[in-house]
Design a protein around this motif. Sequence first.
Motif, mmCIF file in Angstrom:
data_model
loop_
_atom_site.group_PDB
_atom_site.id
_atom_site.type_symbol
_atom_site.label_atom_id
_atom_site.label_comp_id
_atom_site.label_asym_id
_atom_site.label_seq_id
_atom_site.Cartn_x
_atom_site.Cartn_y
_atom_site.Cartn_z
ATOM 1 N N ALA A 41 -17.124 -36.204 51.520
ATOM 2 C CA ALA A 41 -17.869 -34.932 51.580
ATOM 3 C C ALA A 41 -19.056 -34.892 50.632
ATOM 4 C CB ALA A 41 -16.939 -33.746 51.329
ATOM 5 N N PHE A 42 -19.651 -36.051 50.358
ATOM 6 C CA PHE A 42 -20.823 -36.085 49.476
ATOM 7 C C PHE A 42 -21.744 -37.219 49.906
ATOM 8 C CE2 PHE A 42 -23.244 -37.319 45.723
ATOM 9 C CZ PHE A 42 -23.687 -36.093 45.262
ATOM 10 N N GLY A 43 -23.026 -36.897 50.080
ATOM 11 C CA GLY A 43 -24.004 -37.912 50.453
ATOM 12 C C GLY A 43 -25.202 -37.890 49.535
ATOM 13 N N GLU A 44 -25.905 -39.010 49.460
ATOM 14 C CA GLU A 44 -27.105 -39.095 48.625
ATOM 15 C C GLU A 44 -28.059 -40.121 49.201
ATOM 16 O OE1 GLU A 44 -26.427 -41.128 44.714
ATOM 17 O OE2 GLU A 44 -24.317 -40.984 45.326
ATOM 18 N N LEU A 45 -29.313 -40.013 48.794
ATOM 19 C CA LEU A 45 -30.325 -40.987 49.193
ATOM 20 C C LEU A 45 -30.328 -42.124 48.188
ATOM 21 C CD1 LEU A 45 -33.314 -38.689 50.245
ATOM 22 C CD2 LEU A 45 -31.478 -39.643 51.667
ATOM 23 N N LYS A 46 -30.319 -43.344 48.702
ATOM 24 C CA LYS A 46 -30.308 -44.530 47.848
ATOM 25 C C LYS A 46 -31.444 -45.453 48.263
ATOM 26 C CE LYS A 46 -26.355 -46.372 46.780
ATOM 27 N NZ LYS A 46 -25.008 -47.004 46.858
ATOM 28 N N ILE A 88 -31.535 -29.220 70.338
ATOM 29 C CA ILE A 88 -31.951 -29.445 68.948
ATOM 30 C C ILE A 88 -31.884 -28.095 68.241
ATOM 31 C CG2 ILE A 88 -33.709 -30.361 67.410
ATOM 32 C CD1 ILE A 88 -32.746 -32.444 69.387
ATOM 33 N N SER A 89 -30.883 -27.920 67.398
ATOM 34 C CA SER A 89 -30.662 -26.597 66.795
ATOM 35 C C SER A 89 -31.333 -26.434 65.441
ATOM 36 C CB SER A 89 -29.158 -26.342 66.653
ATOM 37 O OG SER A 89 -28.546 -27.333 65.849
ATOM 38 N N GLY A 90 -31.881 -27.494 64.873
ATOM 39 C CA GLY A 90 -32.530 -27.383 63.574
ATOM 40 C C GLY A 90 -33.202 -28.680 63.189
ATOM 41 N N GLU A 91 -34.048 -28.605 62.185
ATOM 42 C CA GLU A 91 -34.762 -29.794 61.702
ATOM 43 C C GLU A 91 -34.960 -29.673 60.202
ATOM 44 O OE1 GLU A 91 -38.104 -31.657 63.993
ATOM 45 O OE2 GLU A 91 -39.270 -31.040 62.247
ATOM 46 N N SER A 92 -34.812 -30.785 59.501
ATOM 47 C CA SER A 92 -34.981 -30.819 58.050
ATOM 48 C C SER A 92 -35.752 -32.062 57.645
ATOM 49 C CB SER A 92 -33.620 -30.829 57.342
ATOM 50 O OG SER A 92 -32.857 -29.701 57.664
ATOM 51 N N ASP A 93 -36.395 -31.978 56.493
ATOM 52 C CA ASP A 93 -37.006 -33.162 55.907
ATOM 53 C C ASP A 93 -35.917 -34.110 55.426
ATOM 54 O OD1 ASP A 93 -39.630 -32.333 56.309
ATOM 55 O OD2 ASP A 93 -39.721 -31.294 54.372
ATOM 56 N N PHE A 94 -36.195 -35.392 55.508
ATOM 57 C CA PHE A 94 -35.245 -36.409 55.072
ATOM 58 C C PHE A 94 -34.814 -36.178 53.625
ATOM 59 C CE2 PHE A 94 -34.724 -41.117 53.826
ATOM 60 C CZ PHE A 94 -33.407 -41.160 54.259
ATOM 61 N N ALA A 95 -35.747 -35.770 52.779
ATOM 62 C CA ALA A 95 -35.439 -35.559 51.360
ATOM 63 C C ALA A 95 -34.387 -34.472 51.159
ATOM 64 C CB ALA A 95 -36.711 -35.202 50.597
ATOM 65 N N PRO A 112 -29.336 -34.709 51.845
ATOM 66 C CA PRO A 112 -28.125 -34.617 51.008
ATOM 67 C C PRO A 112 -27.738 -33.183 50.672
ATOM 68 C CG PRO A 112 -29.580 -36.341 50.189
ATOM 69 C CD PRO A 112 -30.368 -35.586 51.222
ATOM 70 N N ALA A 113 -28.725 -32.307 50.501
ATOM 71 C CA ALA A 113 -28.434 -30.927 50.104
ATOM 72 C C ALA A 113 -27.800 -30.125 51.222
ATOM 73 C CB ALA A 113 -29.715 -30.245 49.617
ATOM 74 N N ILE A 114 -28.116 -30.456 52.466
ATOM 75 C CA ILE A 114 -27.594 -29.677 53.596
ATOM 76 C C ILE A 114 -26.385 -30.334 54.262
ATOM 77 C CG2 ILE A 114 -29.889 -28.736 54.065
ATOM 78 C CD1 ILE A 114 -29.946 -30.609 56.547
ATOM 79 N N ALA A 115 -26.059 -31.574 53.857
ATOM 80 C CA ALA A 115 -25.029 -32.341 54.567
ATOM 81 C C ALA A 115 -23.669 -31.653 54.547
ATOM 82 C CB ALA A 115 -24.920 -33.745 53.974
ATOM 83 N N ALA A 116 -23.247 -31.130 53.405
ATOM 84 C CA ALA A 116 -21.919 -30.522 53.320
ATOM 85 C C ALA A 116 -21.797 -29.340 54.279
ATOM 86 C CB ALA A 116 -21.630 -30.081 51.888
ATOM 87 N N GLN A 117 -22.839 -28.537 54.378
ATOM 88 C CA GLN A 117 -22.809 -27.404 55.297
ATOM 89 C C GLN A 117 -22.883 -27.875 56.741
ATOM 90 O OE1 GLN A 117 -25.911 -24.521 54.644
ATOM 91 N NE2 GLN A 117 -25.365 -23.311 56.435
ATOM 92 N N LEU A 118 -23.739 -28.864 56.992
ATOM 93 C CA LEU A 118 -23.923 -29.373 58.351
ATOM 94 C C LEU A 118 -22.645 -29.986 58.904
ATOM 95 C CD1 LEU A 118 -26.099 -29.872 60.556
ATOM 96 C CD2 LEU A 118 -26.561 -32.062 59.435
ATOM 97 N N PHE A 119 -21.896 -30.690 58.058
ATOM 98 C CA PHE A 119 -20.680 -31.372 58.481
ATOM 99 C C PHE A 119 -19.417 -30.576 58.173
ATOM 100 C CE2 PHE A 119 -23.498 -35.174 57.595
ATOM 101 C CZ PHE A 119 -23.754 -35.427 58.931
ATOM 102 N N GLY A 120 -19.566 -29.342 57.718
ATOM 103 C CA GLY A 120 -18.422 -28.517 57.364
ATOM 104 C C GLY A 120 -17.746 -27.926 58.591
ATOM 105 N N PRO A 121 -16.526 -27.419 58.432
ATOM 106 C CA PRO A 121 -15.749 -26.906 59.568
ATOM 107 C C PRO A 121 -16.366 -25.674 60.223
ATOM 108 C CG PRO A 121 -14.659 -26.421 57.489
ATOM 109 C CD PRO A 121 -15.778 -27.354 57.171
#
Length: 326
Positions: A16-21, A295-302, A305-314
């Motif tokens: 439940a945590f992602g980051e840019l590497k 296509i329900s939304g669009e975000s910048d690649f940067a 990580p900040a939206i991933a938890a909400q995007l992949f949440g139940p």
Amino acid sequence: MSVPDTATAFWVTREAFGELKHEPLMAPGESEILVRALYSGVSRGTESLVFNARVPESEYARMRAPFQTGDFPTPVKYGYCSVGRVAQGPQELLHKTVFCLYPHQNHYVVPADAVLVLPEQVPAYRAVLAANMETAINGVWDANPMLGERVCVVGAGVVGALVAYLCAQIPGVDVRLIDTNPAREALAAQLGVAFCTPENAPTDQDCVIHASGHPDGLRLGLSLVGNEGRVIEMSWFGKGDVALPLGGAFHSQRLTLRASQVGQLPAVLQPRWDYRRRLTLALSLLTDQRLDALISGESDFADFPAIAAQLFGPGSTALCHRIRYP
């Protein structure tokens, strides 16, 4: 164009945590190309299982994406909906816009035969749906809806909506897209598909295709088919167990429950079809601008990580979320 020294990629580094590497980027070899990403699409069903570390150990090998790096459960770089422009490579591909089954990354080097050039009528921003369309094609093949049949598709996510969209184009097929969220009726209308909620779903169906990702949806599907009817299961539950009512009508009406999975072509098609031909078909079916509704939304690649938890949440109601690269 000079080759960047590094690429930036999205990694699931722990549950439940992602980051840019950042990672080194090698110059393309003789039979390789350098792609600069324009967009990538989030395939929320499968990627949410990866993000939340819910891939069963028994499926670690089968669920590897073509260019995945790392191993399940984490850390892992995962994804398969990338659209970009060829910055270096053979002349016939140079500056072409291509689709590749690559994770979320801004630049990458792949074999030249790992990409497909987009048809002229398919814009890059819509081509992120290609992998989902490919899954939907396989599901329709497995369901094999015939002229005049009554078909219900349970689950109005991206894959379910695409399956219903494809079935509705078969002459005489009566299709209903079913979802617990009544707001999905607007999506169905945009795709030209009839919609209903579970309590209004028709029974005595010839075929039900389940794509909701929830056990209740599969149980509903089993209750909707008539005698000798078939249920095609397209959802993947990861580590979850599912309890089903397999007594009573399931036996007395001789119902069929069959899995559909995009990783394998239907046996009847294997002599003449391969994955590249199926993906080519998927891209060719994305010319319809009505599909932009998926296509329900669009975000910048940067910001990924900040939206991933909400995007992949139940509680997420996202369809295909598109990632935009600078």
